[in-house]
Design a protein around this motif. Structure first.
Motif, mmCIF file in Angstrom:
data_model
loop_
_atom_site.group_PDB
_atom_site.id
_atom_site.type_symbol
_atom_site.label_atom_id
_atom_site.label_comp_id
_atom_site.label_asym_id
_atom_site.label_seq_id
_atom_site.Cartn_x
_atom_site.Cartn_y
_atom_site.Cartn_z
ATOM 1 N N ALA A 1 0.835 -1.203 0.000
ATOM 2 C CA ALA A 1 0.000 0.000 0.000
ATOM 3 C C ALA A 1 0.870 1.254 0.000
ATOM 4 C CB ALA A 1 -0.917 -0.008 1.222
ATOM 5 N N GLN A 2 1.970 1.209 0.732
ATOM 6 C CA GLN A 2 2.888 2.353 0.731
ATOM 7 C C GLN A 2 3.412 2.629 -0.668
ATOM 8 O OE1 GLN A 2 5.192 1.138 4.678
ATOM 9 N NE2 GLN A 2 5.752 3.212 4.037
ATOM 10 N N ASP A 3 3.744 1.578 -1.394
ATOM 11 C CA ASP A 3 4.266 1.753 -2.751
ATOM 12 C C ASP A 3 3.248 2.457 -3.649
ATOM 13 O OD1 ASP A 3 6.583 0.498 -1.995
ATOM 14 O OD2 ASP A 3 6.032 -1.458 -2.826
ATOM 15 N N VAL A 4 1.978 2.081 -3.543
ATOM 16 C CA VAL A 4 0.943 2.704 -4.366
ATOM 17 C C VAL A 4 0.826 4.191 -4.053
ATOM 18 C CG1 VAL A 4 -1.556 2.844 -4.722
ATOM 19 C CG2 VAL A 4 -0.411 0.632 -4.787
ATOM 20 N N PHE B 1 1.183 9.619 -5.501
ATOM 21 C CA PHE B 1 0.803 10.673 -4.555
ATOM 22 C C PHE B 1 0.465 11.993 -5.250
ATOM 23 C CE2 PHE B 1 1.832 14.187 -1.632
ATOM 24 C CZ PHE B 1 0.855 13.931 -0.671
ATOM 25 N N LYS B 2 1.223 12.347 -6.265
ATOM 26 C CA LYS B 2 0.984 13.632 -6.951
ATOM 27 C C LYS B 2 -0.357 13.657 -7.675
ATOM 28 C CE LYS B 2 5.884 14.779 -7.510
ATOM 29 N NZ LYS B 2 6.988 15.071 -8.473
ATOM 30 N N GLU B 3 -0.923 12.471 -7.925
ATOM 31 C CA GLU B 3 -2.225 12.403 -8.605
ATOM 32 C C GLU B 3 -3.389 12.598 -7.639
ATOM 33 O OE1 GLU B 3 -2.424 8.643 -10.622
ATOM 34 O OE2 GLU B 3 -0.290 8.722 -11.158
ATOM 35 N N PHE B 4 -3.148 12.381 -6.349
ATOM 36 C CA PHE B 4 -4.225 12.455 -5.367
ATOM 37 C C PHE B 4 -4.432 13.899 -4.916
ATOM 38 C CE2 PHE B 4 -2.514 8.052 -4.292
ATOM 39 C CZ PHE B 4 -3.444 7.406 -5.095
ATOM 40 N N ARG C 1 -4.528 -3.655 7.479
ATOM 41 C CA ARG C 1 -3.108 -3.750 7.141
ATOM 42 C C ARG C 1 -2.781 -2.828 5.974
ATOM 43 N NH1 ARG C 1 -0.633 -9.675 6.337
ATOM 44 N NH2 ARG C 1 -1.601 -9.852 8.400
ATOM 45 N N ILE C 2 -3.639 -2.809 4.971
ATOM 46 C CA ILE C 2 -3.449 -1.894 3.851
ATOM 47 C C ILE C 2 -3.578 -0.453 4.325
ATOM 48 C CG2 ILE C 2 -4.526 -1.064 1.712
ATOM 49 C CD1 ILE C 2 -5.120 -3.984 1.021
ATOM 50 N N ALA C 3 -4.573 -0.202 5.166
ATOM 51 C CA ALA C 3 -4.808 1.160 5.658
ATOM 52 C C ALA C 3 -3.608 1.690 6.437
ATOM 53 C CB ALA C 3 -6.059 1.185 6.529
ATOM 54 N N VAL C 4 -2.967 0.829 7.225
ATOM 55 C CA VAL C 4 -1.785 1.249 7.981
ATOM 56 C C VAL C 4 -0.674 1.691 7.027
ATOM 57 C CG1 VAL C 4 0.113 0.372 9.404
ATOM 58 C CG2 VAL C 4 -2.252 -0.066 10.067
ATOM 59 N N GLY C 5 -0.510 0.959 5.932
ATOM 60 C CA GLY C 5 0.493 1.353 4.945
ATOM 61 C C GLY C 5 0.167 2.674 4.285
ATOM 62 N N VAL C 6 -1.116 2.904 4.006
ATOM 63 C CA VAL C 6 -1.552 4.174 3.416
ATOM 64 C C VAL C 6 -1.240 5.325 4.365
ATOM 65 C CG1 VAL C 6 -3.547 5.518 2.661
ATOM 66 C CG2 VAL C 6 -3.331 3.109 1.991
ATOM 67 N N VAL C 7 -1.588 5.160 5.631
ATOM 68 C CA VAL C 7 -1.323 6.208 6.626
ATOM 69 C C VAL C 7 0.171 6.501 6.715
ATOM 70 C CG1 VAL C 7 -1.310 6.688 9.112
ATOM 71 C CG2 VAL C 7 -3.383 5.796 8.024
ATOM 72 N N ARG C 8 0.963 5.460 6.783
ATOM 73 C CA ARG C 8 2.412 5.617 6.939
ATOM 74 C C ARG C 8 3.010 6.396 5.770
ATOM 75 N NH1 ARG C 8 4.462 0.055 7.701
ATOM 76 N NH2 ARG C 8 3.379 0.247 9.697
ATOM 77 N N GLN C 9 2.585 6.054 4.544
ATOM 78 C CA GLN C 9 3.168 6.724 3.388
ATOM 79 C C GLN C 9 2.645 8.142 3.236
ATOM 80 O OE1 GLN C 9 5.699 5.351 1.794
ATOM 81 N NE2 GLN C 9 5.968 7.293 0.689
ATOM 82 N N LEU C 10 1.386 8.363 3.556
ATOM 83 C CA LEU C 10 0.863 9.734 3.521
ATOM 84 C C LEU C 10 1.665 10.630 4.465
ATOM 85 C CD1 LEU C 10 -3.024 9.160 3.489
ATOM 86 C CD2 LEU C 10 -1.646 10.124 1.623
#
Length: 316
Positions: free
Chosen positions: A210-213, A218-221, A233-242
């Motif tokens: 999820a972090q990789d995505v 990121f620039k598209e969001f 588990r996916i959500a944790v990766g999203v939070v971490r990368q954000l």
């Protein structure tokens, strides 16, 4: 000590009827069964489980079969297992844990609860000669218990819209399985009702994926985006990368997980998530399997339990 005759007298039925209720409940009407069970409860009568097993040529053992690796860092399966064990205790059944598919039919058991099933495993199920139920949706007509996956993501998506996020992105699990299709359908249907265009990414069920995505796109969001995720588990990766990207959570970006068992509470910020009733599903699976055993393998259908949205700090 209360006897079978005492129960028969209290329920105003014959000893044979009480015996049928205990050993062959499928042979009596629900009303009669309820009457006898009420008398048993009033007199605190507990049938001898060993004697019952001998009468019915049963072992009073069922197998909890997992076809995927159990991650011991999360108590997801432990909650399910304890709920299942509690359900078995109502009928004095014991449980055996099986992690190797080749061991399912080795040694005797009266039935099987199967978890982690995938499409590739269905051929194996058709060969089983004992009653079984599945944990998780399937489209093959097998009896199962699951949370209502489609409703869950409808709730998550609608909540994101209600919190005035303008862009809702779904990050799902890259599995072609019924539960994942249902989760995506809940998201897509809700967006379509609001004339919004779905945006879906699919990754393996790991936080680093999820972090990789998020890093790659990121620039598209745009700001005011909420990520609806198919697992905590996916959500944790999203939070971490954000956070690594310097994004502000929850002001500019929201994150909603799915499971609500452990990771949602250790995440920083804590995750808004869809909480599955794992313990209750375990109990329901035990009830369904024992009933199927008692009814000589009769189909039990499907049970979907309603999940609950838990609001925390990852959404505004």
């Amino acid at each position: 000590m209360t006897t079978l005759s005492d129960v028969a007298k209290e329920a105003n039925v014959s000893k044979m009827t009480v015996s049928r209720v205990i050993n062959h409940p499928e042979q009596v009407t629900p009303e009669l069964r309820a009457m006898v069970e009420k008398a048993m409860e009033k007199l605190n009568y507990h049938p001898n489980s060993i004697a019952q097993a001998l009468v019915n040529n049963r072992t009073n053992v069922v197998k909890f079969v997992t076809l995927e690796d159990i991650d011991t860092t999360e108590p997801y399966y432990m909650n399910l297992l304890f709920g299942f064990a509690r359900g078995l205790n109502t009928k004095q059944y014991a449980m055996q844990l099986v992690t190797d598919p080749n061991q399912i039919e080795k040694e005797h058991a009266d039935g099987y609860l199967i978890t982690g099933a995938r499409n590739k495993d269905y051929e194996l199920f058709d060969k089983l000669d004992k009653p079984f139920v599945l944990f998780g949706e399937n489209h093959r007509g097998y009896d199962f218990v699951d949370s209502d996956n489609q409703l869950a993501e409808k709730m998550a998506t609608q909540y994101a819209l209600d919190r005035l996020y303008k862009h809702i992105v779904f990050i799902g699990i890259d599995l072609k399985e019924p539960f994942e299709y249902s989760r995506e359908a809940g998201y897509i249907n809700t967006l379509q009702q609001h004339q919004l265009i779905p945006q879906i990414f699919r990754v393996s069920n790991h936080s680093h994926a999820a972090q990789d995505v998020i890093h790659e796109h990121f620039k598209e969001f745009k700001k005011d985006t909420c990520f609806v995720c198919a697992s905590d588990r996916i959500a944790v990766g999203v939070v971490r990368q954000l956070q690594d990207e310097g994004a502000r959570i929850p002001k500019d970006f929201g994150v909603i997980g799915f499971d609500g068992v452990f990771l949602d509470q250790v995440s920083n910020p804590k995750l808004t998530t869809i909480k599955q009733p794992i313990f209750e599903m375990g109990e329901m699976l035990a009830k369904m399997l024992l009933q199927k055993i008692a009814q000589s393998g009769s189909p039990q259908g499907e049970v979907m339990l309603k999940p609950k949205l838990i609001r925390r700090q990852s959404t505004r």
